[in-house]
Write a protein that holds these residues in place. Structure first.
Motif, PDB file in Angstrom:
ATOM      1  N   ILE A  82       0.857  -1.191   0.000  1.00 24.79           N
ATOM      2  CA  ILE A  82       0.000   0.000   0.000  1.00 24.79           C
ATOM      3  C   ILE A  82       0.888   1.235   0.000  1.00 24.79           C
ATOM      4  O   ILE A  82       2.042   1.194   0.424  1.00 24.79           O
ATOM      5  N   ASN A  83       0.350   2.359  -0.495  1.00 25.52           N
ATOM      6  CA  ASN A  83       1.118   3.614  -0.488  1.00 25.52           C
ATOM      7  C   ASN A  83       0.368   4.751   0.200  1.00 25.52           C
ATOM      8  O   ASN A  83       0.868   5.856   0.275  1.00 25.52           O
ATOM      9  N   LYS A  84      -0.831   4.464   0.691  1.00 24.85           N
ATOM     10  CA  LYS A  84      -1.601   5.467   1.441  1.00 24.85           C
ATOM     11  C   LYS A  84      -2.465   4.735   2.460  1.00 24.85           C
ATOM     12  O   LYS A  84      -2.604   3.514   2.403  1.00 24.85           O
ATOM     13  N   ASN A  85      -3.035   5.475   3.378  1.00 25.23           N
ATOM     14  CA  ASN A  85      -3.911   4.870   4.390  1.00 25.23           C
ATOM     15  C   ASN A  85      -5.053   4.134   3.691  1.00 25.23           C
ATOM     16  O   ASN A  85      -5.637   4.646   2.743  1.00 25.23           O
ATOM     17  N   SER A  86      -5.332   2.925   4.162  1.00 27.62           N
ATOM     18  CA  SER A  86      -6.338   2.076   3.520  1.00 27.62           C
ATOM     19  C   SER A  86      -7.209   1.407   4.571  1.00 27.62           C
ATOM     20  O   SER A  86      -6.976   1.556   5.765  1.00 27.62           O
ATOM     21  N   GLU A  87      -8.174   0.645   4.087  1.00 30.46           N
ATOM     22  CA  GLU A  87      -9.079  -0.075   4.981  1.00 30.46           C
ATOM     23  C   GLU A  87      -9.102  -1.544   4.596  1.00 30.46           C
ATOM     24  O   GLU A  87      -9.325  -1.896   3.443  1.00 30.46           O
ATOM     25  N   LEU A  88      -8.856  -2.395   5.570  1.00 24.95           N
ATOM     26  CA  LEU A  88      -8.908  -3.836   5.386  1.00 24.95           C
ATOM     27  C   LEU A  88     -10.292  -4.292   5.835  1.00 24.95           C
ATOM     28  O   LEU A  88     -10.756  -3.907   6.911  1.00 24.95           O
ATOM     29  N   ARG A  89     -10.958  -5.119   5.016  1.00 20.72           N
ATOM     30  CA  ARG A  89     -12.327  -5.530   5.306  1.00 20.72           C
ATOM     31  C   ARG A  89     -12.444  -7.044   5.328  1.00 20.72           C
ATOM     32  O   ARG A  89     -11.788  -7.731   4.550  1.00 20.72           O
ATOM     33  N   LEU A  90     -13.308  -7.540   6.202  1.00 26.28           N
ATOM     34  CA  LEU A  90     -13.637  -8.961   6.255  1.00 26.28           C
ATOM     35  C   LEU A  90     -15.039  -9.129   5.677  1.00 26.28           C
ATOM     36  O   LEU A  90     -15.991  -8.524   6.160  1.00 26.28           O
ATOM     37  N   LEU A  91     -15.146  -9.942   4.615  1.00 26.90           N
ATOM     38  CA  LEU A  91     -16.414 -10.154   3.929  1.00 26.90           C
ATOM     39  C   LEU A  91     -16.902 -11.577   4.172  1.00 26.90           C
ATOM     40  O   LEU A  91     -16.096 -12.509   4.247  1.00 26.90           O
ATOM     41  N   ASN A  92     -18.212 -11.744   4.257  1.00 26.82           N
ATOM     42  CA  ASN A  92     -18.761 -13.094   4.374  1.00 26.82           C
ATOM     43  C   ASN A  92     -19.018 -13.648   2.978  1.00 26.82           C
ATOM     44  O   ASN A  92     -18.676 -13.019   1.969  1.00 26.82           O
ATOM     45  N   SER A  93     -19.630 -14.817   2.890  1.00 26.64           N
ATOM     46  CA  SER A  93     -19.848 -15.465   1.591  1.00 26.64           C
ATOM     47  C   SER A  93     -20.816 -14.678   0.701  1.00 26.64           C
ATOM     48  O   SER A  93     -20.790 -14.816  -0.511  1.00 26.64           O
ATOM     49  N   ALA A  94     -21.644 -13.828   1.290  1.00 27.96           N
ATOM     50  CA  ALA A  94     -22.565 -12.982   0.520  1.00 27.96           C
ATOM     51  C   ALA A  94     -21.928 -11.640   0.152  1.00 27.96           C
ATOM     52  O   ALA A  94     -22.605 -10.737  -0.326  1.00 27.96           O
ATOM     53  N   GLN A  95     -20.615 -11.500   0.380  1.00 22.58           N
ATOM     54  CA  GLN A  95     -19.842 -10.278   0.085  1.00 22.58           C
ATOM     55  C   GLN A  95     -20.316  -9.072   0.899  1.00 22.58           C
ATOM     56  O   GLN A  95     -20.188  -7.934   0.463  1.00 22.58           O
ATOM     57  N   GLU A  96     -20.854  -9.316   2.095  1.00 22.95           N
ATOM     58  CA  GLU A  96     -21.233  -8.241   3.010  1.00 22.95           C
ATOM     59  C   GLU A  96     -20.065  -7.967   3.942  1.00 22.95           C
ATOM     60  O   GLU A  96     -19.382  -8.892   4.379  1.00 22.95           O
ATOM     61  N   ILE A  97     -19.853  -6.712   4.279  1.00 21.28           N
ATOM     62  CA  ILE A  97     -18.752  -6.335   5.164  1.00 21.28           C
ATOM     63  C   ILE A  97     -19.142  -6.670   6.601  1.00 21.28           C
ATOM     64  O   ILE A  97     -20.139  -6.172   7.119  1.00 21.28           O
ATOM     65  N   LEU A  98     -18.353  -7.526   7.242  1.00 19.61           N
ATOM     66  CA  LEU A  98     -18.588  -7.872   8.643  1.00 19.61           C
ATOM     67  C   LEU A  98     -17.819  -6.937   9.568  1.00 19.61           C
ATOM     68  O   LEU A  98     -18.351  -6.430  10.541  1.00 19.61           O
TER      69      LEU A  98
END
Length: 124
Positions: A82-98
């Protein structure tokens, strides 16, 4: 009196089970240090899942899926750039952000910009 005590115990038990079931994860480290501002920063992130039911989960950096795995395959080690502040996300099988987690990039040296010592205009 007994009914009130019974209701209070039921509410306390329900609240405790709801707190225990909320999904959690640990992401370490959260900060990457680059040489100069704007430069790419490569680092390895350890991800541990807590209180999640068995299933398929994906780890995504903003909108790009990095890796998918079952709950049993965690903890994971993922190398990212990465080269800038970012957001790491955990997705379920329906691609919803948990859950989401911020990743911060810090630099050892700031961009060198020369500061002007006098105004560019003059009345006289």
């Amino acid at each position: 009196m007994r009914l009130t005590l019974l209701v209070l115990c039921a509410v306390a038990l329900f609240a405790q089970s709801a707190i225990a079931q909320s999904p959690l994860w640990q992401v370490q480290p959260s900060i990457c240090i680059s040489q100069q501002e704007g430069e790419n920063c490569e680092f390895e992130v350890d991800i541990t899942l807590l209180n999640l039911p068995a299933g398929q989960y994906c780890v995504a950096l903003v909108n790009t899926v990095l890796r998918c795995a079952t709950g049993a395959e965690f903890p994971l080690k993922i190398t990212m750039l990465i080269n800038k502040n970012s957001e790491l996300r955990l997705l379920n099988s329906a691609q919803e952000i948990l859950i989401s987690h911020s990743l911060i990039v810090k630099s050892q040296q700031a961009n060198m910009q020369r500061r002007r010592l006098r105004n560019p205009w003059s009345l006289f």
